[in-house]
Design an enzyme around this catalytic site. Structure first.
Site, PDB file in Angstrom:
ATOM      1  N   ASP A  13       5.121  20.053 -31.453  1.00 24.25           N
ATOM      2  CA  ASP A  13       4.291  19.413 -32.479  1.00 24.25           C
ATOM      3  C   ASP A  13       4.164  17.909 -32.259  1.00 24.25           C
ATOM      4  OD1 ASP A  13       4.403  21.998 -33.626  1.00 24.25           O
ATOM      5  OD2 ASP A  13       6.171  21.441 -34.788  1.00 24.25           O
ATOM      6  N   GLU A 192      -3.627  24.866 -39.231  1.00 20.36           N
ATOM      7  CA  GLU A 192      -2.494  24.021 -39.619  1.00 20.36           C
ATOM      8  C   GLU A 192      -2.529  22.764 -38.757  1.00 20.36           C
ATOM      9  OE1 GLU A 192       1.241  25.984 -38.608  1.00 20.36           O
ATOM     10  OE2 GLU A 192       0.259  27.062 -36.991  1.00 20.36           O
TER      11      GLU A 192
END
Length: 537
Positions: A13, A192
């Site tokens: 991420d 997301e």
């Protein structure tokens, strides 16, 4: 040249931020403490870990957090003379709910002590903060819909209910104004990981889609207004390997745009490097960086003309990746835990270890069982290579079989192998193996070496493990006496991976090599470790 992954091993991420000539990348740490890893670079090719900012109880307490919860998808930015870090501390994984409180902390420099956290909201995870050129600030995160049958390990698209936008008031330290759902995502679903940036009057939104497995992607959209409507990229996805199973970098998605002072465009993303034959990513989700170009249509594209990420990428002028040493030696002589190491969940590390009671040693205070979600004495570093050897030496005198200390290849409570010193009723002090071979949800142990091998009643014991891709072999020897002896059969090292056991989306962190101790009698028996070595094979 840039060689991917730029951050090997569990570093997912990636949120990238440039301040002048300095680049920073923040990555998720999940249940590992301290929270968030921040790496620094000046050439985009070579990166150094410089900070884990969430380091005290008031900022982060993950005791009781399930596996693969904790810190998800931080966002790092710089504005108003300070750094801003947005993060989620996910408190639940299985079932319909996520329980995902979002926070903001700030600091004048990366290396400084970071502020007390400010609570923002809990409507969904993967938050980010966008600083507009008019001075306003906007908070975005995905929205979680608990009403769908979206259970851990099998995410369903309807649970990922679009991207929410709301203005952030830095003076009041609170959200204000209407909440707007600005982006429902593409047909790939599972939207997301939102990040906003602005260029040429366009607001660009990049999101992560397709789940964090082999269908993962970076999806891009744009609008003239921050609250939309957003139109989709001509290719829909800026970066993905989902239709190219032969690509070296798989599971490509979830990243952020950055521009150099000279206007060159790059985009980070997470990725995985699977091993045959089962396509298990034993290094977890890693960070990569791709060179991009802006075309006349004001859309961003990979410079290679495809959506598939490259291993070797054009870098900044003169940038050359520096090869890391094949061997890392840790002596525990400095009085502080080496920077490569972390522990699990607790903001009170003095309860589980110190480097002061015995000079030059890492002393573990054996607490709860291996795999505990509360107070587990386990200190470890990331696995960064598909093949490696780890060694340590332990001084440990158990007086019950409930006291165990040793070396582990660890992922979570359902996926680990460990070789350890303990006590057996007939063997006396011995070396044995404990494994949990992906048994979800029960976490049943197996004992591949059965009762173990008897050793001397006193003295230091050296322990080692060799991982060669999907295979693991443990070894032991009495220090200064004889040669290394294998113990137990070859074990499945590939199980210590995202895809092992429960399977894709069931967990998504990474493998660690480290030392542990537990004492389920509750007497907190001490185990002393003199050194730890990690060698790439």
């Amino acid at each position: 040249m840039i060689r991917n992954p730029i951050l090997p091993g569990f570093n997912p991420d990636p949120s990238i931020c440039r301040v002048g000539a300095d680049y920073y990348i923040a990555t998720s740490t999940f249940e590992w403490y301290p929270g968030v890893q921040i790496h620094h670079s000046r050439d985009l090719a070579n990166w150094t870990l410089v900070r884990r900012p969430l380091e005290r109880r008031s900022q982060l307490d993950m005791r009781g957090n399930p596996d693969s919860c904790g810190i998800w998808a931080p966002c790092l930015s710089y504005a108003d003379g300070q750094f801003w870090l947005v993060y989620t501390d996910v408190k639940r994984y299985d079932g319909n709910f996520k329980d995902a409180p979002n926070y903001i902390v700030t600091a004048p420099t990366i290396e400084a002590e970071w502020s007390e956290p400010v609570y923002v909201n809990s409507s969904g995870f993967d938050p980010s903060l966008f600083h507009d050129d008019d001075g306003r600030k906007w908070f975005v995160n995905m929205q979680w819909n608990h009403r769908t049958e979206s259970y851990g390990g099998s995410p369903k698209s309807p649970a990922f209910d679009g991207i929410l936008l709301q203005e952030w008031d830095p003076v009041a330290k609170a959200l204000k104004g209407p909440i707007k759902n600005i982006f429902a995502g593409s047909p790939l679903g599972l939207v997301e990981g939102p990040h906003l940036f602005k260029r040429n009057g366009w607001y660009y939104l990049t999101t992560a889609e397709g789940g964090t497995g082999y269908d993962h992607a970076v999806t891009m959209a744009r609008s003239r207004n921050i609250d939309g409507p957003y139109e989709m990229h001509p290719n829909m996805h800026l970066i993905t390997s989902k239709d190219h199973p032969g690509a070296v970098l798989q599971r490509a998605g979830h990243g952020q745009y950055v521009e150099t002072p000279g206007g060159e465009a790059y985009h980070t993303h997470l990725c995985g490097r699977p091993l045959p034959p089962k396509r298990r990513c034993t290094l977890g989700r890693e960070t990569a960086l791709q060179k991009c170009v802006w075309r006349d249509d004001d859309w961003l594209y990979l410079e290679n003309g495809t959506t598939v990420p490259d291993v070797d990428v054009p870098g900044l002028s003169g940038a050359v990746p520096v090869e890391k040493p094949m061997r890392s030696e840790y002596s525990f002589d400095g009085g502080a835990l080496p920077a490569d190491f972390q522990w699990l969940r607790t903001p009170e590390p003095a309860r589980i270890f110190n480097l002061t009671d015995r000079a030059g040693h890492l002393r573990l205070f054996a607490r709860e069982s291996i795999g505990s979600w509360f107070e587990q004495s386990l200190v470890a570093r990331r696995q960064e290579h598909h093949s490696f050897r780890a060694e340590t030496v332990v001084e440990f005198s158990p007086d019950t079989y409930q006291q165990v200390a040793g070396l582990t290849h660890y992922y979570n409570r359902h996926k680990f192998h460990a070789v350890a010193v303990t006590l057996h009723e007939t063997l006396g002090r011995c070396v044995t193996i404990l494994s949990c071979n992906g048994d979800y949800p029960n976490g049943r142990l197996s004992f591949p070496a059965e009762s173990g091998v008897a050793i001397a009643a006193e003295g230091r014991v050296q322990l080692a493990m060799e991982i060669r891709e999907n295979d693991l072999q443990f070894f032991w020897q009495t220090e200064g006496k004889g040669a290394w002896q294998p113990i137990g059969p070859v074990l499945d090292a590939g199980m210590i991976s995202d895809e092992g056991g429960r399977g894709e989306h069931g967990s998504f962190t990474g493998a660690f090599a480290g030392v542990f101790a537990f004492d389920t009698s509750g007497r907190a028996k001490a185990a002393d470790f003199d050194w730890f070595n990690y060698d790439e094979l």
